[in-house]
Design a protein around this motif. Sequence first.
Motif, PDB file in Angstrom:
ATOM      1  N   PHE B  55      34.396  35.960  32.424  1.00 36.70           N
ATOM      2  CA  PHE B  55      34.538  34.958  33.483  1.00 36.70           C
ATOM      3  C   PHE B  55      35.941  34.966  34.091  1.00 36.70           C
ATOM      4  O   PHE B  55      36.118  35.280  35.259  1.00 36.70           O
ATOM      5  N   PRO B  58      37.735  38.643  35.399  1.00 41.49           N
ATOM      6  CA  PRO B  58      37.131  39.196  36.627  1.00 41.49           C
ATOM      7  C   PRO B  58      37.288  38.262  37.830  1.00 41.49           C
ATOM      8  O   PRO B  58      37.517  38.718  38.954  1.00 41.49           O
ATOM      9  N   LYS B  61      41.001  38.400  38.956  1.00 43.52           N
ATOM     10  CA  LYS B  61      41.297  39.715  39.552  1.00 43.52           C
ATOM     11  C   LYS B  61      40.670  39.837  40.940  1.00 43.52           C
ATOM     12  O   LYS B  61      41.283  40.382  41.863  1.00 43.52           O
ATOM     13  N   THR B  62      39.460  39.346  41.081  1.00 45.57           N
ATOM     14  CA  THR B  62      38.795  39.417  42.391  1.00 45.57           C
ATOM     15  C   THR B  62      39.565  38.586  43.419  1.00 45.57           C
ATOM     16  O   THR B  62      39.755  39.009  44.570  1.00 45.57           O
TER      17      THR B  62
END
Lengths: 278, 188
Positions: B55, B58, B61-62
């Motif tokens: 969770f 990612p 980072k996105t």
Amino acid sequence: MAMLNREIMNAVSDIIMNRPLPIREVDQIYMKAGDLALQSFFIGQRFRDLDVVFIGDGDAVALSTMYLFHCDLLDVAPKSIHLLDFDERIVNSVIRFADKYRFTNRISASLYNVIDPLPSTHQRRYDAFYTNPPWGASNEGESVKAFVERGIQATRDHNAQGAIVIGDDPALVWTQEVLHVIQEASLGEDFIVSEMVPAVHNYHLDDAPHLRSCNCLVRRARQRTGTYSSEALSPDRYARFYGRNNPLRIRYIREELSLNVGRAVDQTYKLEFLEGKS
Amino acid sequence: MIRILTNGAGLIFMKIGIHAQEGVEDIIARKKREYEQAGMIFWGYGGNTCHPTTFIQPFAKTQAEHQAQVFLMMHKMTSNHNADPVSAKQYSEDGIEWKPIPEGIQVVGSRYAMVIGNLTEEQFDLNLRNLVVAMGPKRGALGTDYIQGHVDKGCFEYHERAETPEETELKHIDLYSPLKPPYAVFLK
């Protein structure tokens, strides 16, 4: 109130006690007991007398189906099931359980990760496939497509069938988008949807306890002609395997051998003895 | 605050209270000292709705790919948490490679920690109906449909919508902090 069938519940309890604890990092989220029992009946009936391959099965639907049949609690079942899974704990748990209860003639299991080409010994060998893959909430169904492709590669050129178990909640847009993607991809492989049982299974899913999955059954509508090759998954496909910025990084989960299989790990408790009884 | 809560902004909403037998005000004071000593804070937590590798990492980072900063927004509540105050000795970004807990950091009674910058104590209301679940199986659901029962935290995108007051569900935010790479870690 619905009647409980004690024998069925106890048999499913045996299966659940045998399931390795789930690892959330790799999206292992297990089906609840009642739905596991019902799914075993469903698969027993739909894949009656067929040779079936399971592409992953943390839920233990394969083992449950064959065990209930072995215990005379199901009237019909597949002729055989082979489970392919990248978790050695799951593979070994199936082998050990089937050996203990003496039905290794009906079920077997081996280690395999869908990132790799399907071994030739499993290509075009089975009548049907079953998969309940990572549901592709943040990868537009890419993980589901990978599992379904392996299932299709494992099935025969004609009369093949499949069962795809994925998230299904009309209120969650991504589930409907993934269903659309998968039905489209199946059609591209000449499989059509033959039956749809919407929103039927519940899971031990703490952040979405009411999210259910469907049974999407597919069957080959056109005979496969010519040859095909099973290729390794390309890096761009497994870069988003568990979602954006969440790639597939693990080839296998290996089992740490223990003499304590099925019992509490001894680091999690200590015994306090009565005086003079240690 | 208006600067942070722009449409599309990523945030993590978390309810906070007594943790491992330590009161929230004591935790905040200790974490501020932690920032002074280590230049970052490990904010301990548990549960799977903000799992580090599936969770938080990612998600952050996105957002970072779009030059966006994710903020941890915390809502104080009355709670009990009687877990033993066992201090973590090691942390890991991936659950495989483990390193000693950095000098000056102390995190107790938690399996995971978010890695954050300094805490800002600023009070404002956050409308859960303006939050859309950004990660996991409930992606796309409203914050009001997600933060309920035992679910007390999650990854969200902020999307302001025009509503009449009775349709709002306000949560008071007491403090916030920016996430810093690696955003969240495992502890043992």
